[in-house]
Design a protein around this motif. Sequence first.
Motif, short mmCIF file in Angstrom:
data_model
loop_
_atom_site.label_atom_id
_atom_site.label_comp_id
_atom_site.label_asym_id
_atom_site.label_seq_id
_atom_site.Cartn_x
_atom_site.Cartn_y
_atom_site.Cartn_z
N LEU A 496 0.83 -1.21 0.00
CA LEU A 496 0.00 0.00 0.00
C LEU A 496 0.86 1.25 0.00
O LEU A 496 0.54 2.25 -0.65
N LEU A 497 1.97 1.22 0.74
CA LEU A 497 2.88 2.37 0.75
C LEU A 497 3.51 2.60 -0.62
O LEU A 497 3.73 3.74 -1.03
N GLN A 498 3.81 1.52 -1.34
CA GLN A 498 4.40 1.67 -2.66
C GLN A 498 3.40 2.23 -3.66
O GLN A 498 3.79 2.97 -4.59
N LEU A 499 2.13 1.90 -3.52
CA LEU A 499 1.12 2.41 -4.45
C LEU A 499 0.82 3.88 -4.21
O LEU A 499 0.40 4.59 -5.13
N LEU A 500 1.00 4.35 -2.98
CA LEU A 500 0.83 5.78 -2.67
C LEU A 500 2.18 6.46 -2.93
O LEU A 500 3.03 6.56 -2.04
N GLN A 501 2.36 6.94 -4.18
CA GLN A 501 3.70 7.38 -4.60
C GLN A 501 4.17 8.65 -3.88
O GLN A 501 5.34 8.78 -3.55
N THR A 502 3.27 9.58 -3.62
CA THR A 502 3.64 10.84 -2.96
C THR A 502 3.24 10.75 -1.49
O THR A 502 2.07 10.47 -1.18
N LYS A 503 4.19 11.02 -0.60
CA LYS A 503 3.94 10.89 0.84
C LYS A 503 4.30 12.20 1.53
O LYS A 503 5.37 12.77 1.28
N ILE A 504 3.41 12.66 2.40
CA ILE A 504 3.66 13.83 3.25
C ILE A 504 3.46 13.37 4.69
O ILE A 504 2.33 13.10 5.11
N ALA A 505 4.56 13.25 5.43
CA ALA A 505 4.53 12.66 6.77
C ALA A 505 4.91 13.70 7.81
O ALA A 505 5.91 14.41 7.65
N PHE A 506 4.10 13.75 8.89
CA PHE A 506 4.40 14.61 10.03
C PHE A 506 5.26 13.84 11.03
O PHE A 506 5.81 12.79 10.71
N TYR A 507 5.38 14.37 12.23
CA TYR A 507 6.26 13.77 13.24
C TYR A 507 5.82 12.35 13.55
O TYR A 507 4.64 12.08 13.81
N ASP A 508 6.78 11.43 13.47
CA ASP A 508 6.54 10.03 13.79
C ASP A 508 7.81 9.46 14.40
O ASP A 508 8.87 9.42 13.75
N ALA A 509 7.74 9.03 15.67
CA ALA A 509 8.94 8.56 16.36
C ALA A 509 9.46 7.25 15.80
O ALA A 509 10.64 6.94 15.95
N GLU A 510 8.61 6.48 15.12
CA GLU A 510 9.02 5.17 14.62
C GLU A 510 9.34 5.17 13.13
O GLU A 510 9.72 4.12 12.59
N ASN A 511 9.17 6.28 12.43
CA ASN A 511 9.50 6.38 10.99
C ASN A 511 8.82 5.28 10.17
O ASN A 511 9.46 4.58 9.38
N LYS A 512 7.53 5.11 10.32
CA LYS A 512 6.83 4.03 9.64
C LYS A 512 6.58 4.33 8.17
O LYS A 512 6.63 3.43 7.33
N ALA A 513 6.32 5.58 7.84
CA ALA A 513 6.01 5.94 6.45
C ALA A 513 7.22 6.51 5.73
O ALA A 513 7.56 6.08 4.63
N VAL A 514 7.90 7.50 6.36
CA VAL A 514 9.06 8.16 5.76
C VAL A 514 10.16 8.21 6.80
O VAL A 514 9.91 8.60 7.97
N SER A 515 11.36 7.83 6.42
CA SER A 515 12.48 7.86 7.36
C SER A 515 12.93 9.30 7.60
O SER A 515 13.04 10.09 6.66
N GLY A 516 13.19 9.63 8.87
CA GLY A 516 13.63 10.97 9.24
C GLY A 516 12.56 11.79 9.92
O GLY A 516 12.83 12.93 10.33
N THR A 517 11.34 11.25 10.06
CA THR A 517 10.27 12.03 10.69
C THR A 517 10.44 12.11 12.21
O THR A 517 9.75 12.91 12.85
N ASP A 518 11.33 11.29 12.78
CA ASP A 518 11.56 11.38 14.22
C ASP A 518 12.33 12.64 14.61
O ASP A 518 12.37 13.00 15.79
N GLU A 519 12.95 13.32 13.64
CA GLU A 519 13.70 14.54 13.93
C GLU A 519 12.88 15.80 13.70
O GLU A 519 13.40 16.90 13.83
N LEU A 520 11.60 15.66 13.32
CA LEU A 520 10.76 16.82 13.05
C LEU A 520 10.20 17.37 14.34
O LEU A 520 10.23 16.73 15.41
#
Length: 561
Positions: A496-520
């Motif tokens: 499902l993540l691969q089919l959703l080509q464009t991703k806009i991710a807010f703060y996430d401590a576990e980086n489930k959708a986009v890596s690096g969101t734990d530093e936001l």
Amino acid sequence: MTRRKKREFNKERHEQDMNKEAFKFPLDIDGTDSSDDGAIQPLDTPPAYVRRPQRETKYKTHKPSVKRPTRMTISKARQVPSAVYGLNKPKRSDRDEREIYLEKFKNYNSVIVDKIVEERMQREKRKDKQKQKEQQKRAELAALKKKRDAQKANGEIVKAKAEPKNKQHDTLSVLGSKQNKLREKQQAATGKRIGPNVTQPGVSILGTAQAADYKAPDNNLAKQIDDAFDKLNVEGRVTGYTSNGVIGRYEVKLNRAFRVSNIPRLNTALKAELGLDELRIMSPLIGTSNIGLEVPLAEVRPITFRTLFEASSLKLRKPDYKFAVGKTVDDKIFSYELSKAGHILIYGNQPNYDTNVIDNIMLSLLMNHSAHELKVAVAAADDTYDDYLDVPHSFGRRMAPDDPETMKIFLTELNERSVQFRRAHVRNIQSYNSRVKFESKKATLVIIIDDLAAIIENKNPEPLRGLVQILKQGKPLGIHVIANNMNTDQNIRYELLQLLQTKIAFYDAENKAVSGTDELTQGNDALAVIPTSNKPNRISVGTVNKNVRQSVFDHIKHNNR
């Protein structure tokens, strides 16, 4: 072993050969010199202008004779018998090219081609009828004129022709009655407005722009950063500063011997030295070998939708399906085309800012596209996006995302478009709209799903299967999904993540959708990943005022009827 003699040029032999083969001028064939004018010639010699037979030279110049045919020469190839017919060739009827073409495509059915052929035949019939009427009228006029001339010749009194009431019908034009109908329509439309009453919302209703006093750096913080590098015994100095009004970036030039693997340790040490809770190091900056220290500003200047609209290509008012979401840290507008973005995922538990992402995307599209070019469908449990259903762009009523009938409606539209595109021999919506008339063009459909976790957590697998089919086939058919996932506790499948080509991710401590969101940071700080780049961009999402959104909706409802 005898040594081979070297070949040498024989000058005397060459001169003899040249004298034998030298071509003489026709008047000097007898060998006499032109200077001996007084020499006496014999009587039996031919005149000087008569050419003597050509002497044989060392190399013959005449062509060899053609060989005569012998008993071994094949004068005509024999007829080779066929394996099926033998020497008796089958009689083939000469058919017209049109008959061959019609026989080839006799089982071919196409709605568009049949419609074009029908219109062409009707147009030809109308032309034939018009020509017959004109010929008949000309024949009547010619017969009447001939009759009057005969009456004048016999001395009979010819009645004067009564003047017609309308002089416009006196002359017979090539258009015939079409010219009269066209004139009547022009007279009826005099003083009336021609064309639909459709206007685009103006920029003046988008509220205020962003304050422009955010570009100046904080000199005290820059000095603290230099002192922190000195205390850590790291060679580094602040060389530049950029900001978008929410996040500030200090560009630091390090020593070339500094290892990139030490950046996480450097980040932790700088947080302790500077006393900052939020600090993100961007390494390296694009186009340089420096690093960037990204720090949230103490005085935030909110990014409004008017700033995004005026500072991007949206202000050109082109129907290219572009949308703007926010600004990058280096103060550039983050905008993208919907046809390239495909399907969009908004990930993160930010109840106040996830709606801003959807509002920025939808308002960007509504500002530059009419109801004939764009349709909006909403699959949500609450009434957050009901305002998009009151405009002419609405695809239908609001539906629950976990309802199996919701995806069936979208799948029906998907299958209808797929069949129509296949009959038209096209693969995408752009090619289809370029071939059909304005009334038959397909609008781009945007489906807003809120919340995606309701479909994933549903025990019935049918809604999820329908969503996967839409994500796989919908992009070239002009169907795009904007899925909002607020529940970060629920894992999203990798497919499902691969089919959703464009991703806009807010703060996430576990980086489930986009890596690096734990530093936001908490708020409108997000990372955006587009299909053409694997490197995420840090953006600050623009804010949309409720009054601005309502003004756009009111303008569309009252001025697009």
